[in-house]
Design an enzyme around this catalytic site. Structure first.
Site, PDB file in Angstrom:
ATOM      1  N   ASP A   1     -13.864  13.476  34.873  1.00  0.00           N
ATOM      2  CA  ASP A   1     -15.077  14.280  34.845  1.00  0.00           C
ATOM      3  C   ASP A   1     -15.891  13.815  33.641  1.00  0.00           C
ATOM      4  O   ASP A   1     -15.611  14.155  32.497  1.00  0.00           O
ATOM      5  CB  ASP A   1     -14.711  15.761  34.726  1.00  0.00           C
ATOM      6  CG  ASP A   1     -15.942  16.664  34.598  1.00  0.00           C
ATOM      7  OD1 ASP A   1     -17.050  16.130  34.380  1.00  0.00           O
ATOM      8  OD2 ASP A   1     -15.778  17.887  34.703  1.00  0.00           O
TER       9      ASP A   1
ATOM     10  N   LYS B   1     -25.280  15.951  34.151  1.00  0.00           N
ATOM     11  CA  LYS B   1     -26.071  16.199  32.945  1.00  0.00           C
ATOM     12  C   LYS B   1     -27.156  15.144  32.660  1.00  0.00           C
ATOM     13  O   LYS B   1     -28.265  15.292  33.138  1.00  0.00           O
ATOM     14  CB  LYS B   1     -25.135  16.405  31.755  1.00  0.00           C
ATOM     15  CG  LYS B   1     -24.343  17.720  31.889  1.00  0.00           C
ATOM     16  CD  LYS B   1     -23.878  18.299  30.595  1.00  0.00           C
ATOM     17  CE  LYS B   1     -23.502  19.763  30.744  1.00  0.00           C
ATOM     18  NZ  LYS B   1     -22.113  20.036  31.068  1.00  0.00           N
TER      19      LYS B   1
ATOM     20  N   PHE C   1     -13.220  21.906  31.161  1.00  0.00           N
ATOM     21  CA  PHE C   1     -14.339  22.571  31.830  1.00  0.00           C
ATOM     22  C   PHE C   1     -14.851  21.675  32.946  1.00  0.00           C
ATOM     23  O   PHE C   1     -15.193  20.519  32.707  1.00  0.00           O
ATOM     24  CB  PHE C   1     -15.481  22.876  30.848  1.00  0.00           C
ATOM     25  CG  PHE C   1     -16.580  23.672  31.501  1.00  0.00           C
ATOM     26  CD1 PHE C   1     -16.430  25.029  31.728  1.00  0.00           C
ATOM     27  CD2 PHE C   1     -17.752  23.054  31.924  1.00  0.00           C
ATOM     28  CE1 PHE C   1     -17.431  25.766  32.365  1.00  0.00           C
ATOM     29  CE2 PHE C   1     -18.752  23.789  32.561  1.00  0.00           C
ATOM     30  CZ  PHE C   1     -18.589  25.145  32.781  1.00  0.00           C
TER      31      PHE C   1
HETATM   32  C1  LIG Z   1     -21.479  20.883  32.122  1.00  0.00           C
HETATM   33  C2  LIG Z   1     -20.197  20.396  32.713  1.00  0.00           C
HETATM   34  C3  LIG Z   1     -19.843  20.657  34.052  1.00  0.00           C
HETATM   35  C4  LIG Z   1     -20.662  21.558  34.934  1.00  0.00           C
HETATM   36  O1  LIG Z   1     -21.908  21.047  35.236  1.00  0.00           O
HETATM   37  P1  LIG Z   1     -23.009  22.024  35.893  1.00  0.00           P
HETATM   38  O2  LIG Z   1     -24.188  21.120  36.104  1.00  0.00           O
HETATM   39  O3  LIG Z   1     -23.242  23.141  34.950  1.00  0.00           O
HETATM   40  O4  LIG Z   1     -22.436  22.518  37.170  1.00  0.00           O
HETATM   41  C5  LIG Z   1     -18.692  20.095  34.541  1.00  0.00           C
HETATM   42  N1  LIG Z   1     -17.903  19.318  33.776  1.00  0.00           N
HETATM   43  C6  LIG Z   1     -18.207  19.040  32.495  1.00  0.00           C
HETATM   44  C7  LIG Z   1     -17.311  18.158  31.697  1.00  0.00           C
HETATM   45  C8  LIG Z   1     -19.348  19.592  31.913  1.00  0.00           C
HETATM   46  O5  LIG Z   1     -19.631  19.363  30.615  1.00  0.00           O
END
Ligand SMILES: *Cc1c(COP(=O)(O)O)cnc(C)c1O
Length: 405
Positions: A225, A254, A140
């Protein structure tokens, strides 16, 4: 303005784009790892705003700097720079492999910048056809069209017309699968050191080291990420620091603002140099308000007290879950690192995570799922022992009720 009591969960269905299915209650106030809803009912918060509230709700130090900065300077745009942004960038550089920082407002935006940078670097430094991105099933990376296309759940990317091209997906933790598709046209391999949304799956040591070697062999960039796994979540500031594998680009969001929206992309001088003035940008990214809160959050989180406390809390959560499992036998396994923990339901309870979350809310516990068969725990990194104990009692009660329904 509407009266408070005129606003309720039904209002949501009337006025909001129907892309979420929020819980039935509406929280109105939070303190630490406790929340209260419109009716005054209290909840223990094991969700932490999806790994965002690393210091819980309304941490006094964050409230204080937010108030102070709110009377000085909120926004200035990137036509001008500002002190909090430069201070936060320097702190991130001091704490990581990075030498250059780009600020944005969300995880998706940080990843969007990372993927554009990787493409730009490969195209300008190597070859115009070096554009392939390798990503992983269940990954994700956000919801912009590029990031959702790099993500490994096709159902989220489909139905919006032609997708960004030259992205391939292979199974996570499968080095042979990467080896089979990587080549000199690969510009980047993108992965979460611990897949969050996809099921709380840590990368194996061999996998991360193997991917790093393959990237070096094919002059591809390695992008981590760490939007979910970063900022102390795993007991180190960034999860890559457990593995001793350095990425070329890292994204963080986050928990970075402790609840205030901010994200960052970190990279090296050499890679950053592929971008010139005007190549990318954002209006709000790096605004003084967000960066001030980010600085205060990082100063507290990046200390031995907080980081070592994460490991202790991990053990408490796992022990409590094991105790619950001895009573009810509903879990297949527990996985994750630090305070990013997944409790995988046994096969016979497949697809039932949402039902348990509903029962938990009734018992006064906010909890998350990852997919439909894994309970996910991403509480505040400084959640108290009492709050963990109380939350686990409520989870015990919720599971008992749910099983006897
Ligand atoms: C939550 C998340 C995202 C997306 O972040 P947003 O602030 O919702 O755009 C991207 N990568 C990872 C691993 C995430 O957990």
């Amino acid at each position: 303005m509407l009266e408070n009591k005129a606003i309720n969960r039904n209002t949501y269905d009337q006025v909001m784009l129907p892309i979420y299915a929020p819980a039935n209650f509406i929280p109105v106030r939070g303190q630490g790892s406790r929340l209260w809803d419109q009716q005054g009912k209290e909840y223990v918060d094991f969700a932490g705003g999806i790994a965002v509230l690393a210091l819980g709700h309304c941490h006094p130090a964050l409230v204080s700097v937010l108030k102070q900065q709110s009377e000085k300077l909120w926004h200035i745009s990137n036509i001008f720079t500002n002190e909090p942004a430069l201070t936060l960038a320097q702190k991130l550089i001091d704490a990581t492999f990075a030498q250059k920082v780009f600020f944005a407002n969300s995880g998706a935006e940080a990843n969007e910048a990372a993927f554009k940078l990787a493409r730009r670097y490969a195209i300008t430094r190597h070859h115009p056809n070096k554009t392939q991105i390798i990503a992983f099933h269940q990954a994700f990376h956000g919801r912009t069209f590029f990031t959702v296309s790099v993500g490994g759940q096709p159902k989220y990317a489909e139905g919006f017309g032609p997708k960004p091209a030259d992205i391939v997906h292979v199974p996570f933790n499968d080095l042979d699968a990467v080896r089979a598709v990587i080549n000199d046209r690969t510009c980047a391999v993108v992965l979460e050191p611990i897949q969050g949304e996809g099921g709380v799956t840590p990368a194996t040591m061999e996998f991360l080291h193997g991917v790093r070697e393959l990237c070096d062999k094919h002059q591809a960039l390695l992008i981590f990420d760490e939007v979910q796994s970063g900022v102390g979540r795993t007991g180190k500031l960034y999860a890559y620091q457990h593995y001793d594998v350095q990425p070329d680009i890292l994204t963080t969001a986050k928990a970075l603002g402790g609840g205030f929206p901010i994200s960052a992309m970190l990279t090296t001088d050499a890679i950053a140099a592929a971008m010139e003035t005007g190549a990318h940008g954002t209006t709000y990214g790096g605004n003084p308000l967000a960066c001030t809160v980010g600085c205060a959050a990082l100063d507290i989180i990046n200390t031995p007290e907080v980081l070592m406390g994460v490991e202790k809390r991990h053990d408490m959560v796992i022990q409590a879950l094991e105790k619950i499992d001895q009573k009810y036998g509903i879990f297949h396994e527990f996985r994750g690192k630090g305070l990013l923990i997944g409790a995988v339901l046994k096969a016979e309870y497949q697809g039932k995570a949402k039902e348990i979350l509903q029962q938990a809310a009734e018992q006064g516990l906010m909890l998350l799922s990852a997919g439909d068969s894994i309970l996910r725990f991403t509480p505040s990194l400084i959640i108290s022992e009492d709050e963990i104990t109380e939350g686990m009692m409520r989870l015990d009660m919720a599971i008992s009720r749910w099983l006897n329904k």
